[in-house]
Design an enzyme around this catalytic site. Structure first.
Site, PDB file in Angstrom:
ATOM      1  N   PHE A 154       0.867  -1.176   0.000  1.00 44.02           N
ATOM      2  CA  PHE A 154       0.000   0.000   0.000  1.00 44.02           C
ATOM      3  C   PHE A 154       0.901   1.222   0.000  1.00 44.02           C
ATOM      4  CE2 PHE A 154      -2.261   3.571   1.739  1.00 44.02           C
ATOM      5  CZ  PHE A 154      -3.433   3.556   0.999  1.00 44.02           C
ATOM      6  N   ASP A 239       9.587   2.766   1.534  1.00 43.33           N
ATOM      7  CA  ASP A 239       8.416   3.574   1.909  1.00 43.33           C
ATOM      8  C   ASP A 239       8.269   3.483   3.418  1.00 43.33           C
ATOM      9  OD1 ASP A 239       5.923   4.569   2.541  1.00 43.33           O
ATOM     10  OD2 ASP A 239       4.921   3.707   0.808  1.00 43.33           O
ATOM     11  N   LYS A 268       3.274  11.367   6.678  1.00 45.10           N
ATOM     12  CA  LYS A 268       2.463  11.201   7.880  1.00 45.10           C
ATOM     13  C   LYS A 268       3.061  11.901   9.100  1.00 45.10           C
ATOM     14  CE  LYS A 268      -0.126   7.171   6.334  1.00 45.10           C
ATOM     15  NZ  LYS A 268      -1.319   7.929   5.957  1.00 45.10           N
TER      16      LYS A 268
END
Length: 413
Positions: A154, A239, A268
């Protein structure tokens, strides 16, 4: 459309959960299926809904809120910058970007950073950099560069990113898909080696797969990926949008295997839960392929984002949050592990991050999250039977015990 109730003056009764739910469902596209709670304030690891009920936030904005809600240090820095300068565009220099870039480069051990806004934008940036590097540096023939990614990944929901997802919900009806990607099973070094060839620009992976249910790779896997990339002349792109910035008990999840990727992809928590901030970090031999006019963002690197991001980096430099994640994560792992066989099939943890596989005999993951909500705990299911847990790193030992106790109560029926 409706049934939405207002007062005689036409004002929504803001303490009315049902009214907020109806208003949102009436006017916001249904791209999420939220639990039925309407949050209005938060402090630390706790949030309060519009009717005054308090909840322990065990999702933390998918790790965007590693430092909790309204961390006073971050709020103070953001407030200060709000009164000075928020946006210039990169048509001009600003006095916040340079210090932020320097400090984030030092934290990652890289020479350069390229700031963006959302995590998906950072991933898209990494893809563009890898392809351009392949053509200008590695010598891959134009339009032939490939990137190897992992099944169960994801990385976001842009058209390009969903093109290399194997999640049917994320990909269905969005064709034609962007070519140039190969998928291999996560954790399988042999399959990865077989997929890498002379056209391969990069290997893109999450050091821990978050959306897939907090999937921790086999021991030595990241080192194996690093060695393969070295021997094949391929970029390793990690990531760390969810796994990085102290979530796993180290600054980066790659640190658990002493691995340094060629490209860090960050987001984030880099914005402290206050503002969208993302970036990639790499050395000059990689990021030098980006030149004026070839990539950009109106908001990327703006003064407010840079000020917040720099404060986040300063907080991480103390090691306090990494240590808290490791200590609290061990406590969570022990507590949940004791429930295996009593309604929980498996628990996977890395720092203060857990994937809890619920026994089908007990309930679905969604139903457990609804039960947790009734017990004052906010969590989110993943892929049917898994509940993901990522409390803010400012949570207390008592908060962790409360979370474990809630699971124990559900498991006991």
């Amino acid at each position: 459309m409706t049934g939405i109730q207002t007062t005689e003056a036409g004002i929504l009764p803001f303490s009315d959960t049902q009214a907020h739910v109806e208003l949102t469902e009436a006017y916001a596209a249904h791209n999420y299926h939220p639990l039925r709670v309407v949050l209005s304030s938060g402090e630390g690891a706790w949030v309060t809904d519009v009717e005054g009920r308090r909840y322990l936030d065990c999702l933390a904005g998918y790790s965007a809120l590693n430092f909790g809600h309204s961390h006073p240090r971050l709020v103070a820095r953001a407030t200060e910058q709000l009164t000075r300068l928020t946006l210039t565009s990169r048509a001009f220099y600003n006095d916040q970007l340079g210090p932020f870039a320097r400090d984030l480069a030092a934290l990652t051990g890289k020479e350069l950073i390229l700031p963006m806004n959302s995590g998906a934008e950072a991933v898209e940036t990494a893809i563009k950099v890898a392809r351009k590097w392949a053509y200008l540096v590695k010598g891959v023939p134009e339009s032939q560069a490939t990137i190897v990614a992992m099944e169960g990944n994801f990385h976001g929901r842009t058209t390009t990113i969903v093109s290399f997802s194997n999640d049917a919900a994320a990909t269905a009806h969005y064709a034609p898909y962007t070519p140039g990607f190969r998928l291999v099973p996560y954790g399988d070094l042999e399959a990865l080696a077989a997929a890498v060839d002379e056209t391969t620009a990069a290997v893109l992976l999450e050091p821990v797969q978050g959306e897939a249910g907090v999937i921790v790779p086999p021991e030595g896997y990241l080192q194996g990926v690093r060695a393969l990339c070295n021997s094949s002349g391929v970029l390793m792109m990690a990531d760390e949008i969810q796994s990085g910035l102290a979530r796993t008990g180290r600054t980066f999840a790659c640190d658990h295997e002493d691995v340094v990727p060629d490209v860090y992809i960050l987001g984030k928590a880099l914005g402290g839960g206050l503002y969208p901030v993302s970036a990639i970090a790499a050395d000059g031999d990689v990021l030098s392929v980006i030149t004026p006019g070839t990539h950009g963002s109106t908001f990327g690197g703006n003064p407010l984002a840079a000020a917040i991001g720099r404060e986040v980096v300063a907080m991480l430099e103390t090691g306090e949050f990494q240590e808290r994640a490791a200590t609290l994560g061990a406590r969570l792992d022990a507590g949940l592990g004791a429930l295996i066989g009593q309604g929980i099939d498996t628990v996977r943890t890395r720092g203060l991050w857990a994937g809890v596989d619920i026994s089908p005999d007990l309930a679905t993951g969604r139903h457990v999250c609804e039960q947790l909500l009734d017990l004052g705990i906010l969590a989110k299911e993943a892929h049917g039977q898994t509940v993901r847990l990522a409390p803010p790193l400012v949570a207390s030992e008592e908060d962790v015990d409360l979370l474990v106790g809630a699971f124990a109560e559900i498991c006991s029926g």
